[in-house]
Design a protein around this motif. Structure first.
Motif: not given
Length: 200
Positions: A56-65, A118-123
């Protein structure tokens, strides 16, 4: 937003910014939460308050940009529609290159194997959302014809960029992602878009 909420948001952003740098330097395989929180001078509890897992941390890093790119897209709405799409494709590539193939591959693997919530957006949702925003505004402003298939073009453009990412991750020594993005834009994206551009 209260001061406490603002402080919490700043702490989360700080962890994401530091995590981005840390992962770019060390890769996802070497990432250890204990080492990272020590480097950031925060407790493990603080880390887990914002991020329930490493993935989830890695996803948040990817989501931020993507959030930053969305803001920039909104600021560029007056530009030529073809230039807007080209700009977004290049900037998307630029931030993936900054992360590197290890990080990008880990992100895609998490999206496929379900380790990312799954509640998060995917790329792909972010790609679709931003392409839909650009194209939809293009129709509204009269830059694109009214019959422009916004959703279909957004899917095609998203698939192009996802395919570029996977190709790069599979053959990083043979693929220049910026060069490949330029080719994909010229050979696939621009021809698809050009037929709907209103000539002035």
């Amino acid at each position: 937003m209260t001061n406490r909420q603002k402080q919490a948001m700043e702490t989360k952003k700080l962890l994401i910014r530091k995590g981005r740098k840390y992962l770019a330097e060390n890769g996802t395989q070497a990432f250890r939460i204990d080492d990272f929180v020590k480097e950031c001078s925060v407790s493990k509890g603080t880390f887990y308050h914002y991020f329930p897992s490493k993935d989830e941390f890695i996803f948040s890093i990817m989501e931020f940009p993507y959030m930053e790119l969305r803001e920039e897209v909104n600021a560029r709405m007056q530009e030529d529609i073809v230039d807007q799409i080209r700009w977004f494709a290049v900037e998307h590539t630029r931030f993936l290159v900054e992360f590197g193939t290890d990080f990008t591959a880990h992100f895609y693997a998490g999206a496929f194997n379900g380790t990312i919530s799954t509640s998060s957006h995917v790329e792909s949702d972010y790609l679709m959302e931003i392409f839909t925003l650009i194209l939809g505004k293009g129709v509204e402003s009269g830059k694109l014809r009214k019959d422009t298939p916004v959703e279909q073009l957004s899917q095609i453009f998203s698939a192009c960029l996802r395919g570029r990412s996977v190709t790069w991750c599979l053959s990083p020594e043979k693929v220049d992602p910026m060069e490949l993005t330029g080719q994909i834009f010229r050979e696939m994206m621009e021809p698809c878009l050009s037929k709907y551009v209103v000539k002035v």
